[in-house]
Design a protein around this motif. Structure first.
Motif, short mmCIF file in Angstrom:
data_model
loop_
_atom_site.label_atom_id
_atom_site.label_comp_id
_atom_site.label_asym_id
_atom_site.label_seq_id
_atom_site.Cartn_x
_atom_site.Cartn_y
_atom_site.Cartn_z
N ALA A 465 0.84 -1.11 0.06
CA ALA A 465 0.10 0.05 0.05
C ALA A 465 0.73 1.29 0.13
CB ALA A 465 -0.84 -0.09 1.39
N ILE A 466 1.88 1.27 0.83
CA ILE A 466 2.81 2.30 0.80
C ILE A 466 3.47 2.57 -0.53
CG2 ILE A 466 4.80 3.30 1.82
CD1 ILE A 466 4.18 2.02 4.34
N LEU A 467 3.97 1.62 -1.13
CA LEU A 467 4.52 1.54 -2.62
C LEU A 467 3.57 2.21 -3.70
CD1 LEU A 467 6.86 -1.38 -2.72
CD2 LEU A 467 7.67 0.79 -2.31
N VAL A 468 2.34 1.77 -3.67
CA VAL A 468 1.14 2.12 -4.40
C VAL A 468 1.04 3.75 -4.18
CG1 VAL A 468 -0.92 1.84 -5.25
CG2 VAL A 468 0.71 -0.10 -4.99
N ALA A 469 0.65 3.93 -2.89
CA ALA A 469 0.48 5.27 -2.56
C ALA A 469 1.71 6.33 -2.96
CB ALA A 469 0.31 5.48 -1.03
N LEU A 470 2.97 5.70 -2.84
CA LEU A 470 4.21 6.71 -3.22
C LEU A 470 4.08 6.95 -4.76
CD1 LEU A 470 7.05 5.46 -1.08
CD2 LEU A 470 5.63 7.77 -0.86
N SER A 471 3.69 5.86 -5.49
CA SER A 471 3.67 5.69 -6.83
C SER A 471 2.61 6.87 -7.49
CB SER A 471 3.38 4.51 -7.50
OG SER A 471 2.22 3.93 -7.29
N HIS A 472 1.40 6.93 -6.64
CA HIS A 472 0.56 8.04 -6.89
C HIS A 472 0.66 9.22 -6.63
CE1 HIS A 472 -2.28 4.45 -7.60
NE2 HIS A 472 -3.27 5.30 -7.86
N LEU A 473 1.78 9.40 -5.87
CA LEU A 473 2.41 10.65 -5.44
C LEU A 473 3.33 11.51 -6.36
CD1 LEU A 473 2.50 10.65 -1.27
CD2 LEU A 473 0.67 11.57 -2.94
N GLY A 474 3.50 10.49 -7.33
CA GLY A 474 4.71 10.82 -8.59
C GLY A 474 6.13 10.17 -8.07
N VAL A 475 6.16 9.75 -7.07
CA VAL A 475 7.59 9.14 -6.56
C VAL A 475 7.85 7.83 -7.30
CG1 VAL A 475 9.10 8.40 -4.59
CG2 VAL A 475 7.30 10.17 -4.16
N ASN A 476 9.10 7.87 -7.80
CA ASN A 476 9.64 6.81 -8.47
C ASN A 476 10.14 5.63 -7.62
OD1 ASN A 476 10.69 5.06 -10.51
ND2 ASN A 476 12.43 6.15 -11.13
N ILE A 477 9.15 4.62 -7.48
CA ILE A 477 9.73 3.43 -6.59
C ILE A 477 10.61 2.63 -6.91
CG2 ILE A 477 7.45 3.87 -5.71
CD1 ILE A 477 6.69 1.12 -7.09
N GLY A 478 11.10 2.72 -8.07
CA GLY A 478 12.29 1.78 -8.61
C GLY A 478 13.49 1.84 -7.78
N PRO A 479 13.97 2.85 -7.70
CA PRO A 479 15.24 3.02 -6.85
C PRO A 479 15.05 2.69 -5.25
CG PRO A 479 14.95 5.17 -8.05
CD PRO A 479 13.62 4.14 -8.28
N ILE A 480 13.78 3.02 -4.76
CA ILE A 480 13.42 2.68 -3.38
C ILE A 480 13.50 0.84 -3.35
CG2 ILE A 480 11.54 2.31 -1.78
CD1 ILE A 480 10.72 4.91 -2.84
N LEU A 481 13.03 0.13 -4.29
CA LEU A 481 13.02 -1.19 -4.22
C LEU A 481 14.42 -1.76 -4.53
CD1 LEU A 481 10.02 -2.10 -6.95
CD2 LEU A 481 10.11 -2.17 -4.22
N ALA A 482 15.33 -1.06 -5.49
CA ALA A 482 16.72 -1.41 -5.50
C ALA A 482 17.39 -1.28 -4.37
CB ALA A 482 17.19 -0.78 -6.73
N GLY A 483 17.03 -0.21 -3.65
CA GLY A 483 17.76 0.04 -2.48
C GLY A 483 17.58 -0.71 -1.39
N ALA A 484 16.23 -1.26 -1.27
CA ALA A 484 15.78 -1.96 -0.28
C ALA A 484 16.41 -3.38 -0.34
CB ALA A 484 14.08 -2.41 -0.15
N GLY A 485 16.64 -3.98 -1.79
CA GLY A 485 17.27 -5.08 -2.00
C GLY A 485 18.71 -4.96 -1.72
N ILE A 486 19.48 -3.81 -2.01
CA ILE A 486 20.71 -4.06 -1.28
C ILE A 486 20.91 -3.76 -0.07
CG2 ILE A 486 22.74 -2.52 -1.66
CD1 ILE A 486 21.81 -1.60 -4.38
N PHE A 487 19.96 -3.21 0.82
CA PHE A 487 20.09 -3.15 2.08
C PHE A 487 19.80 -4.22 2.62
CE2 PHE A 487 17.70 -2.44 6.01
CZ PHE A 487 18.74 -1.83 6.89
#
Length: 692
Positions: A465-487
């Motif tokens: 839900a947070i990722l979908v909400a951020l995507s609706h706010l215009g935030v690019n969630i691709g770097p977030i997912l990549a950063g979460a994977g590296i972390f």
């Protein structure tokens, strides 16, 4: 609201000219200077209004002459309005009496109480609907006209209807003369005092709020009307404060946060009212009043759901009577943790779980709605931290994001309620769910891992839900997912012990090595499994202490509570005991235990004697065994030994004794005794001669 926004903008940005000319300039100094300036302006405006207080009687007399100049029947018309207004107030009571009461008897169970409470609420709502319909019909028949006097007559009736509608919430919460349906624990004397205070507060506000627009349209002077509004608002706030003080008096159980919040709401509404009267802008008041109304509606609904949950658990159903004062004069907020943690009662599991889930959802949705409303009110309208253009540009995305989060939470609660209803153990159920010691029987496999599944699914839903909400706010969630994977990868390398524990736990759960409620041994630790978490296991020893063991340190696990348990024990009989008779007695006792009301259902193999296990110097060691379901084998063994002892004793079969018996030989012992006696006599004679 534009005036409020302008005031907020001035408080934040400050007046540039004044800040430049004054001694306090820039930063916080500009804010403080602007704040002091606006407080001074508000004080002077309020003083100008209060100065007009002596003009109130003359202003109303003048406007009344204007209103009644062309209406000779004004007095009769207003008298009709008062009669209609008073009459319609009794319509809900009449509807309730015609529909029948909801009296609760002492022998009513929880579900009967809940049905009567719901019926009472439906009848109240129906009475209000009938009241509004009758009021509209009577006003159309007797109060038709387009003069200000006709408008005043309609306003009088409207004030009565509004007051009766507003009193629905306090009446639903307190239920005068119906303590069994009362949603808060408060005595009858305090109920009357609180209802009188609430009725007076609402009457003062609603009469002024409903009638004053008629006089304004008739041309009443503004300053006296504003002065009367300030006086009315202050009186209403004072009455509300006194009512809350009575309501919370001697209430040790009332959370301090609730008391503070209630007082803050009264102050906020009063400030908004005074601002609206002085600035002639009631947007802030409408916002504050709507917030207070929404909070009261949510509190009433929450208390009703808590009452319904208590009714679905018969052992917790309310037992308050009118002659018996409750132990606590006030319990405004129910014990939510206990209600939420409660396991569905076997009598009505579906209804109870639905109510628990509904209560959580209502509270979450209400908090979200209030938070969104206050953010828009203060950030955009009052303090003007965000411009109207920017708010309208972001509004759709923000509301969509909030809606997605709320829907995600609702889905999680629905899924959790369904899982608990389907798989959770019913620890408040019948006696079959407990052993003789009162301990719950082991839970099923799904019930044991249910908390882990709930946490995993909840985290997944919230993260999505947070990722979908951020995507609706215009935030690019691709770097977030990549950063979460590296972390996550770096975290796994840096926490090898934690990863080992988690992976080991996954395999233990996959192997079904233990469940909640089972008795196990892991290394030197023994106990009953109490909780299964992500990285560790908590077991409680029978003496009371509990051990928390990471999965990586469990090692080999011995489970004493799975499938079946065979118990073998020995009894030492006398050497001359009849073994065959003992075997028959043991067989009969085993058959009796199979048909026993309490223990028979646990047996898989009956108590029987396997034979003589050993022959000792003073005993025959006989071995017995039986097979039962795990959990109560020690209790059954004690019962079996008690019955075997009584059966053997009644049949004359003696148990072995540890006494030592010395037996004589073939006559040589008599010779030795005689020689010892001669030797003693000879020594005595020699001793006597020596002394002589």
């Amino acid at each position: 609201m534009r005036a409020a926004a302008g005031l907020g903008s001035g408080l934040i940005a400050g007046n540039a000219a004044d800040a430049h000319a004054g001694p306090l300039t820039g930063g916080n100094e500009g804010f403080i200077d602007a704040l002091a300036m606006h407080i001074g302006q508000a004080g002077r405006a309020l003083w100008d209004v209060l100065v007009a207080t002596p003009q109130i009687p003359s202003a109303f007399a003048d406007v009344w002459d204007v209103m009644t100049a062309d209406v000779p029947e004004a007095g009769t018309l207003l008298a009709h309005a008062v009669v209609i207004g008073v009459a319609v107030l009794f319509v809900p009571t009449l509807v309730r009496r015609l529909a029948g009461g909801a009296e609760i008897h002492a022998d009513d169970d929880g579900r009967a109480r809940l049905k009567k409470a719901v019926r009472r609420l439906v009848v109240d709502a129906a009475g209000l609907i009938v009241m509004v319909a009758i009021t509209a019909l009577l006003a159309r028949l007797f109060l038709r006209g387009d003069t200000p006097v006709h408008g005043l007559a309609v306003a009088i009736v409207g004030a009565a209807v509004r007051w009766r509608l507003a009193m629905l919430l306090p009446l639903t919460l307190l239920r005068p003369q119906e303590p069994q349906l009362r949603l808060v624990a408060v005595g009858e004397d305090r109920v009357r005092a609180v209802l009188v205070g609430a009725g007076a507060t609402l009457a003062i506000l609603l009469v002024f709020y409903t009638l004053m627009p008629v006089f304004v349209r008739a041309g009443i002077a503004r300053p006296p009307a504003q002065a009367l509004g300030v006086i009315v608002g202050t009186l209403a706030a004072t009455a509300a404060g006194m009512t809350l003080a009575r309501f919370f008096a001697h209430a040790a159980e009332a959370p301090r946060a609730v008391v503070i919040a209630a007082g803050a709401i009264v102050v906020l509404v009063w400030v908004a009212w005074i601002y609206g009267i002085v600035a002639l802008d009631f947007d802030l008041y409408h916002a504050a009043a709507f917030s207070a109304l929404l909070a009261l509606v949510v509190a009433t609904l929450d208390r009703f759901l808590a009452y319904a949950i208590a009714c679905c658990r018969p052992q917790e159903a309310p037992e308050t009577t009118e002659a018996e004062e409750p132990s606590a004069e006030l319990a405004l907020v129910a014990d939510a943790e206990a209600a939420d943690a409660a396991v569905p009662d076997p009598g009505s599991p579906y209804l109870l779980q639905i109510l628990i889930t509904a209560r959580r959802i209502v509270i979450a949705v209400a908090i979200t709605a209030l938070a969104t409303f206050f953010v828009r009110l203060w950030v955009v309208e009052i303090l003007a931290l965000v411009s109207q253009e920017l708010w309208y540009a972001w509004r759709e995305a923000l509301l969509t994001a909030v809606g997605i989060l709320v829907v995600g939470y609702i889905l999680f609660e629905l899924l959790r309620g369904w899982a608990r209803l389907k798989f959770a153990p019913r620890t408040h159920g019948s006696a079959d769910d407990h052993d003789a010691a009162g301990l719950p029987r082991p839970a099923g496999r799904l019930a044991s891992v249910l908390p882990l599944l709930e946490g995993f699914v909840g985290a997944l839903i919230v993260a999505t839900a947070i990722l979908v909400a951020l995507s609706h706010l215009g935030v690019n969630i691709g770097p977030i997912l990549a950063g979460a994977g590296i972390f996550g990868l770096a975290f796994s390398f840096g926490s090898q012990a934690l990863v080992r524990d988690i992976v080991s736990g996954i395999f233990y759960l996959a192997d079904d090595a233990f469940r909640v409620g089972e008795y196990i041994q892991a290394g030197s630790h023994k106990g009953m499994v109490e909780r299964i978490s992500v990285r560790s296991l908590r077991i409680r020893h029978q003496n009371g202490q509990f051990h928390t063991i990471p999965y990586g340190q469990l090692g080999a696990v011995t489970n004493f509570s799975r499938d079946w348990a065979t118990v073998k024990f020995n009894l030492r009989l006398a050497r001359d005991a009849d073994v065959e008779q003992a075997r028959k007695i043991a067989k009969k006792i085993g058959q009796d235990l199979l048909t026993h009301e309490e223990y028979g259902k646990d047996f898989i193999g009956p108590v029987k004697m396997q034979g003589v296990a050993d022959v000792q110097e003073n005993a025959l060691v006989c071995r017995f065994k039986f097979t039962v379901k795990p959990g109560r084998q020690a209790l059954i063994q004690r019962e079996a030994v008690k019955r075997l002892f009584k059966g053997f004793t009644d049949a004359g079969i003696r148990f072995a004794s540890n006494a030592v018996v010395v037996q004589g030989g073939d006559g040589r012992s008599d010779t030795s005794a005689a020689a010892a006696a001669d030797l003693s006599r000879h020594l005595a004679e020699e001793r006597a001669q020596a002394q002589g």
